[in-house]
Each structure stands twice: as structure tokens, then as C-alpha cells.
Design an enzyme around this catalytic site. Structure first.
Site, PDB file in Angstrom:
ATOM      1  N   ARG A  55       0.854  -1.192   0.000  1.00  0.00           N
ATOM      2  CA  ARG A  55       0.000   0.000   0.000  1.00  0.00           C
ATOM      3  C   ARG A  55       0.886   1.236   0.000  1.00  0.00           C
ATOM      4  NH1 ARG A  55      -4.980   0.448   4.204  1.00  0.00           N
ATOM      5  NH2 ARG A  55      -5.803  -1.094   2.786  1.00  0.00           N
ATOM      6  N   LYS A  91       2.526  -8.044   4.470  1.00  0.00           N
ATOM      7  CA  LYS A  91       2.046  -6.841   3.792  1.00  0.00           C
ATOM      8  C   LYS A  91       3.144  -5.794   3.857  1.00  0.00           C
ATOM      9  CE  LYS A  91      -2.114  -5.518   2.110  1.00  0.00           C
ATOM     10  NZ  LYS A  91      -3.152  -6.278   1.443  1.00  0.00           N
ATOM     11  N   GLY A 193     -12.341   3.016  -6.769  1.00  0.00           N
ATOM     12  CA  GLY A 193     -10.991   2.793  -7.271  1.00  0.00           C
ATOM     13  C   GLY A 193     -10.936   1.519  -8.093  1.00  0.00           C
ATOM     14  N   GLY A 196     -13.622  -0.965  -6.350  1.00  0.00           N
ATOM     15  CA  GLY A 196     -14.969  -0.406  -6.190  1.00  0.00           C
ATOM     16  C   GLY A 196     -15.628  -0.081  -7.518  1.00  0.00           C
ATOM     17  N   PHE A 255     -11.049   2.464   2.409  1.00  0.00           N
ATOM     18  CA  PHE A 255     -10.022   2.361   3.460  1.00  0.00           C
ATOM     19  C   PHE A 255     -10.533   1.559   4.655  1.00  0.00           C
ATOM     20  CE2 PHE A 255     -12.394   6.298   3.420  1.00  0.00           C
ATOM     21  CZ  PHE A 255     -13.010   6.256   4.660  1.00  0.00           C
ATOM     22  N   ALA A 276     -12.797  -3.432   1.229  1.00  0.00           N
ATOM     23  CA  ALA A 276     -11.753  -2.777   2.032  1.00  0.00           C
ATOM     24  C   ALA A 276     -11.169  -3.752   3.056  1.00  0.00           C
ATOM     25  CB  ALA A 276     -12.329  -1.554   2.739  1.00  0.00           C
TER      26      ALA A 276
END
Ligand SMILES: NC(=O)C1=CN([C@@H]2O[C@H](COP(=O)(O)OP(=O)(O)OC[C@H]3O[C@@H](n4cnc5c(N)ncnc54)[C@H](O)[C@@H]3O)[C@@H](O)[C@H]2O)C=CC1
Ligand SMILES: O=C(O)CCC(=O)C(=O)O
Length: 381
Positions: A55, A91, A193, A196, A255, A276
């Protein structure tokens, strides 16, 4: 294994270290020449090497970035168990503004740090990063996934993620209304995004009515234009109004921490099911939702389509195989809903139980020595 959403107050360095103690390894990456400041967290490698996206976000503080990467990597351990892939939880976060701070050098530097982990961590896109960024990173390491097909990857992982969310929504409708169809139900989508937007498109094609919001005006205009040639409809609402819409399902695709005391008091929906990561601000919010009668699709299951694709990429990408496994999300979500109902527990507790059992069984099964020199999953090294 501890519950996924354990609440840990973070107000001094020692408590932060306590929180990190659940993780196998946390790596701080600093390269002044490229400007890279990143954190890689490996939560648990019981099932295999850690796998999880990277991220990029302009975090307000170092603590905020660290907390994010620790929570996200833990979620990946559970996501891998739920999706039944032989990988563990990891991550990465890059501290920076994706709109202004991206350079090829930054991602090459990130690739070098990933490589330094010697195959313990595989990574690719997440919020704020795109496939193209990792073309630079993969010049420095073989341990990159989710790259374009022209580079030997499986392509955009947000495609299967969106397919998984649509299947999770079908399971949610089955539980709520006794039918799987996506039309005839209203959805409030937060974030248009990579994931979505595709979820919104899929719902529009099925004739659903949507409330949508995004802070990016272009995305809003795009979906309004798309709705003109689709069976469904779109109504744009302000960012802070998305929680109180008279919709059936809230679909968070932006988010984390979006389910909290403030938003729960505003929700009028019957269910929450979106892509999310880390949607619950704290573990208690799973129970608060249940008490309010809101059905919750655990995030790390409904959004596991991307993981399924990037994991598949390491066996040689096969779209048909990915689609089959991604469609299984329908059955897994339904199983979680039904187990929660049967045992009178929350859907989060039901999902965590299933995943923790998988991890414990695997830990027992792999306790003998195997002389295999090359792991089966690793086609790139
Ligand atoms: N890309 C993938 O395959 C996967 C993504 N996820 C999760 O899904 C979520 C979305 O991921 P992507 O679509 O890849 O990210 P993205 O960065 O492409 O999209 C996020 C969207 O949310 C919008 N947004 C940001 N703040 C907002 C606000 N306050 N109100 C409304 N909209 C806002 C952004 O403008 C952007 O359009 C993230 O939480 C990510 O971790 C989870 C699994 C896989
Ligand atoms: O979707 C990806 O690219 C990798 C998997 C991941 O990071 C996630 O599911 O959050």
C-alpha cells in the site's frame, strides 16, 4: 492463535512492541537516495512464505503506518487460510503520496528490500499502487506478483477481487432475502478505485440501484457515464453521507476502520459487504454490528479474489482456475453466515475459527522433515 481483531491500545513504544510480538518479522526500509520509507511486516508463515500487497499512502505518522501494516499483514494470514492457498500473511506499506511521490527509483529500491528477505515475502499492488509500479520493482527481485500479463503475471488482481465481492454480495442477498440475484437491492458504495469501480459496474450491469461516493471527481463522472448505458442507476452522494443512505447493503471499497462507533450509529443498511481491508476499527465492532442486526461479510474472505489470483500466478497464471476458486467465495461466505447463526456467534468469530483451525491443522501436519529442494509453488526462482 489469537483473535484477528484484538484491540491493543497503542500509546507508547513498549505497547507497540507488544503488538509487534504477534509477528514473525518487521522490516523498516529506508533509502535516502530514492526517498523510500517503507515497512514490511511478516505475520505468520505457517502455511507458506508471506504474500500480500504493498500500500502507498501519505500516513500522518510513523505509528499510523506501522499499525496499518501490522493489522493488514495479520489479516493476510487469515485470508490465506480462508482461501486455502499455501502462503502466509505479510504486507508492505510505502509512506508517501501516490499522486506525487512515485518514481521508478522508489519502486526499484522497494524491490531490493523485498529481495533481501530471500523469498520470505511476495508482494504486489494494493491501495495507492498499480501494476505498472511493480514493473520497476521486479527488475530487482523475482518476488513480485500481480504484474501485467506481458511481464508473465496474471494481470490486474482487482478484477478477481471485484468478482469475489460480487459473489459475496450474492451470498449476502441469499441470507437476507433468500435469493442470490443482485438486482432489486440497493447498494451504497464507498470508493470507486480499482475494485470499487468494477463492483459498481458489475452491479449496474445486473440492474441494481447504487449510491456512490469517492473523493476523486473523475471516478464519479466515469460511473455516471457508465450508468447511462446500463440497466441500473447511480446517485452520487457526498463522502460523509454514504453511511446514512437508505440502502440495503453498504459496500466499503476504500479504506480500513470504516466500521466504528460513529458510522454504526448512522447505518440504516441490513448488511455490510465490501472489499476494504480491516473494515472494523476494533474487534468489538463485529459484535456491535451483530447486536444492531447488521449482517457483516468478513473482509478478508469477501476480498480474497486478488490473493487467489496472485497466489495462482506463482504456479503459472491460469484464469479459469482463478475464476473457479474466486466463485467459491460465495460458498465460504454463506458457510460463515450459517455457522454464525448456528453457534450464535458473530460472523467475524465464525470466520476466525475456520481459519485458525486450518492454520493449526497445517502446523501439525508439516512437522516432519522433507528433502524437497525446490518448493512447488515457486516457479520464478
Ligand atoms: N486491489 C485489490 O485487488 C484488493 C484491494 N483490497 C482493498 O480494497 C480497498 C480498495 O482497494 P483498491 O480499489 O485497490 O484501491 P484504490 O486506491 O484503487 O481505490 C481506492 C478508492 O477510494 C477512494 N477514496 C479514498 N478516500 C475516500 C473517501 N474518504 N471517501 C470516498 N472514497 C475515497 C479513492 O479516491 C480511490 O478511488 C483497499 O482497502 C484495499 O486494501 C483488498 C483486497 C484486494
Ligand atoms: O490483491 C493483491 O494484489 C494481493 C493480495 C492482497 O494484498 C490483499 O488481498 O489484500
Amino acid at each position: 492463535m489469537m483473535s484477528l481483531m484484538k484491540e491493543t491500545p497503542v500509546n507508547n513504544d513498549f505497547l507497540l512492541l507488544d503488538r509487534m510480538s504477534e509477528h514473525e518479522q518487521v522490516v523498516f526500509c529506508n533509502d535516502p537516495s530514492s526517498g523510500l520509507k517503507a515497512i514490511i511486516a511478516i505475520h505468520n508463515t505457517t502455511l507458506g512464505p508471506a504474500l500480500g500487497g504493498c500500500r502507498m499512502q501519505p500516513y500522518n505518522s510513523f505509528d499510523e503506518a506501522l499499525i496499518d501494516v501490522l493489522r493488514l499483514s495479520k489479516g493476510m494470514s487469515y485470508k490465506c487460510a480462508a482461501a486455502d492457498v499455501d502462503f502466509g500473511g505479510g504486507k508492505a506499506v510505502i509512506i508517501g503520496d501516490p499522486l506525487t511521490d512515485k518514481t521508478p527509483e522508489l519502486f526499484r529500491s522497494f524491490g531490493q528490500f523485498v529481495d533481501s528477505l530471500g523469498g520470505r515475502f511476495y508482494t504486489g499492488t494494493d491501495m495507492g499502487t498499480d501494476m505498472e509500479d511493480f514493473i520497476h520493482a521486479m527488475r530487482e527481485t523475482n518476488n513480485i506478483v500481480g504484474v501485467p500479463e506481458a511481464y508473465g503475471g496474471g494481470g490486474d488482481s482487482s478484477v478477481p477481487t471485484a468478482i469475489g465481492v460480487l459473489n459475496g454480495l450474492k451470498a449476502t442477498n441469499k441470507m437476507l432475502f433468500g435469493r442470490t440475484q443482485l438486482h432489486g437491492v440497493t447498494y451504497a458504495i464507498q470508493g470507486l478505485g480499482k475494485v470499487g469501480y468494477k463492483v459498481a459496474e458489475g452491479l449496474l450491469e445486473e440492474g441494481a440501484d447504487l449510491y456512490v461516493t469517492d473523493i476523486n471527481e473523475d471516478r464519479l463522472q466515469q460511473i455516471e457515464l457508465r450508468a447511462e448505458s446500463a440497466a441500473g442507476s447511480v446517485k452520487v452522494v457526498a463522502s460523509n453521507e454514504i453511511y446514512s443512505q437508505e440502502a440495503d447493503v453498504f459496500v466499503p471499497c476504500a479504506f480500513g476502520g470504516v466500521i466504528n462507533d460513529d458510522t454504526i450509529s448512522q447505518f440504516k443498511v441490513k448488511a455490510i459487504a465490501g472489499s476494504a481491508n480491516n473494515q472494523l476499527l476494533a474487534g468489538k465492532h463485529g459484535r456491535v454490528l451483530a447486536e444492531k442486526g447488521i449482517l457483516y461479510a468478513p473482509d478478508y474472505i469477501i476480498n480474497s479474489g486478488g490473493l487467489i489470483q496472485v497466489a495462482d500466478e506463482l504456479y503459472g497464471a491460469n484464469k479459469e482456475r482463478v475464476l473457479l476458486k474466486t466463485k467459491e467465495i460465495y460458498n465460504i461466505i454463506l458457510q460463515v453466515y450459517q455457522e454464525a447463526e448456528r453457534h450464535r456467534i458473530t460472523t467475524v468469530e465464525a470466520a476466525d475459527r475456520i481459519c485458525e483451525k486450518t492454520m493449526m491443522n497445517r502446523a501439525k501436519r508439516n512437522s516432519f522433515y522433507s528433502a524437497s529442494l525446490k518448493p512447488k509453488w515457486n516457479i520464478r526462482n
